[in-house]
Design an enzyme around this catalytic site. Structure first.
Site, mmCIF file in Angstrom:
data_model
loop_
_atom_site.group_PDB
_atom_site.id
_atom_site.type_symbol
_atom_site.label_atom_id
_atom_site.label_comp_id
_atom_site.label_asym_id
_atom_site.label_seq_id
_atom_site.Cartn_x
_atom_site.Cartn_y
_atom_site.Cartn_z
ATOM 1 N N CYS A 133 10.551 7.161 -7.214
ATOM 2 C CA CYS A 133 10.235 7.501 -5.826
ATOM 3 C C CYS A 133 8.721 7.644 -5.719
ATOM 4 C CB CYS A 133 10.935 8.802 -5.439
ATOM 5 S SG CYS A 133 10.460 9.403 -3.800
ATOM 6 N N CYS A 149 7.709 1.338 -1.459
ATOM 7 C CA CYS A 149 8.802 2.296 -1.308
ATOM 8 C C CYS A 149 9.961 1.925 -2.242
ATOM 9 C CB CYS A 149 9.270 2.258 0.150
ATOM 10 S SG CYS A 149 10.645 3.336 0.495
ATOM 11 N N ASP A 187 5.148 1.278 2.970
ATOM 12 C CA ASP A 187 6.014 2.361 2.499
ATOM 13 C C ASP A 187 6.645 3.010 3.727
ATOM 14 O OD1 ASP A 187 7.145 4.267 0.649
ATOM 15 O OD2 ASP A 187 5.732 5.720 1.458
ATOM 16 N N SER A 188 7.641 3.853 3.476
ATOM 17 C CA SER A 188 8.266 4.576 4.577
ATOM 18 C C SER A 188 7.292 5.594 5.179
ATOM 19 C CB SER A 188 9.520 5.289 4.069
ATOM 20 O OG SER A 188 9.177 6.114 2.969
ATOM 21 N N HIS A 217 6.872 9.626 -4.243
ATOM 22 C CA HIS A 217 6.278 10.966 -4.232
ATOM 23 C C HIS A 217 6.225 11.626 -5.606
ATOM 24 C CE1 HIS A 217 7.049 10.271 -0.052
ATOM 25 N NE2 HIS A 217 6.609 11.462 0.317
ATOM 26 N N GLU A 252 5.443 16.479 0.456
ATOM 27 C CA GLU A 252 4.822 16.278 1.776
ATOM 28 C C GLU A 252 4.143 17.567 2.261
ATOM 29 O OE1 GLU A 252 5.219 13.604 4.315
ATOM 30 O OE2 GLU A 252 6.002 12.195 2.850
HETATM 31 N N1 DGL Z 1 9.122 6.227 -0.120
HETATM 32 C C1 DGL Z 1 10.445 6.698 -0.451
HETATM 33 C C2 DGL Z 1 10.849 6.147 -1.808
HETATM 34 O O1 DGL Z 1 10.033 5.826 -2.647
HETATM 35 C C3 DGL Z 1 10.524 8.211 -0.422
HETATM 36 C C4 DGL Z 1 10.467 8.815 0.970
HETATM 37 C C5 DGL Z 1 11.607 8.360 1.858
HETATM 38 O O2 DGL Z 1 12.771 8.777 1.645
HETATM 39 O O3 DGL Z 1 11.350 7.551 2.742
HETATM 40 O O4 DGL Z 1 12.026 6.024 -2.059
#
Ligand code: DGL
Length: 284
Positions: free
Chosen positions: A201, A90, A27-28, A203, A169
């Site tokens: 997403c 992600c 993931d990012s 989050h 976050e």
């Molecule tokens: N992990 C990213 C997503 O699911 C969210 C956070 C980011 O913008 O990197 O799109």
């Protein structure tokens, strides 16, 4: 279009030992732990290796080219850990780089878009689906295209909600501030009369309580993390790659920036202790 200097050389034969190999998840940053958590729920004995690209988060505001480059680097790292399956947790990376990754890696790759879309298309009754995600995910039209490919008659309303990521976050998943941000974002979607909302997403599953309160209990929320973990289980079983013995699994965590913050917020996302975490270097 950015190209790797050398493609990932990934032609391996599967054998019995491959069951012991870990599932790779990237993931990012921290958010993908919501996906890992569901994978662990579904497949508690699987070994896992997670990479959070915390030095380069967020991906959601970056160009497709940059996200593809980052995703490929993450893939190359996880491949070096001898994974049997790659999960792109992600949504942004899944939206823009899944085809590229699949072309360059010979282990199976699962993204989070298709499992969420399938569930949403199955569940909508009035054929009006809402999608919320990052700017890059919405811009890519990945959800809209995947939904329309399954059923062209469905109306799709997509919306980026950039403030949700930093709020989560910060650990602000409930309360006045996040509720008023959600009201501001979701008012329009509510007016469109959607009966299903995809949380596009990593989050957003942490905001379920607030989102339900704001959009209304009659709108079904689709959690891509849950749908993706079901797909992971099905695929491993179909390939005969599921780890059946119930020895304690190995959990490895890697990040690209200082591990402290990941540890602090990450355990919240994952819902369990993170024992071992290592920092790796990446390009800028
Ligand atoms: N992990 C990213 C997503 O699911 C969210 C956070 C980011 O913008 O990197 O799109």
């Amino acid at each position: 279009m950015w190209k790797p200097n050398k493609p990932c050389q990934l032609n391996r034969e599967f054998d019995v030992d491959n069951r012991e190999k870990p599932i790779g998840v990237f993931d990012s940053g921290i958010g993908g732990l919501t996906v890992l958590k569901e994978i662990i729920n579904e497949l508690p004995y699987e070994n896992t290796v997670y990479l959070g690209d915390t030095a380069r988060v967020p991906y959601g505001i970056r160009s497709p080219e940059t996200v593809i480059r980052y995703s490929f680097e993450n893939t190359t790292f996880l491949y070096s850990k001898d994974i049997k399956l790659l999960v792109v947790a992600c949504n942004t990376a899944s939206s823009v780089s899944l085809d590229f990754i699949r072309k360059n890696i010979s282990v199976p790759v699962i993204g989070v878009i298709e499992p969420g879309v399938k569930a949403a298309v199955r569940k909508t009754k009035n054929n009006k689906i809402g999608v919320i995600g990052t700017e890059a995910t919405v811009k890519s039209n990945s959800y809209t295209n995947a939904i329309k490919n399954m059923d062209a008659s469905i109306e799709v309303y997509s919306l980026s909600c950039p403030l949700f990521v930093p709020l989560v976050e910060e650990g602000w998943t409930e309360g006045e501030i996040v509720t008023s941000v959600a009201k501001k974002y979701l008012g329009g979607l509510k007016d469109m009369g959607i009966d299903t909302l995809i949380l596009g997403c990593t989050h957003y599953p942490l905001l379920k309580t607030v989102l339900t309160e704001v959009i209304g209990g009659d709108v079904r929320l689709i959690d891509s993390a849950i749908e993706t973990s079901r797909k992971v289980k099905m695929l491993l079983e179909n390939l005969g790659l599921n780890r059946e013995n119930n020895f304690v699994p190995r959990r490895e965590f890697f990040v690209t920036d200082s591990p402290e913050r990941f540890l602090k917020v990450g355990e919240n996302f994952l819902g369990e202790k993170i024992e071992h975490i290592e920092k790796i270097a990446v390009s800028s």
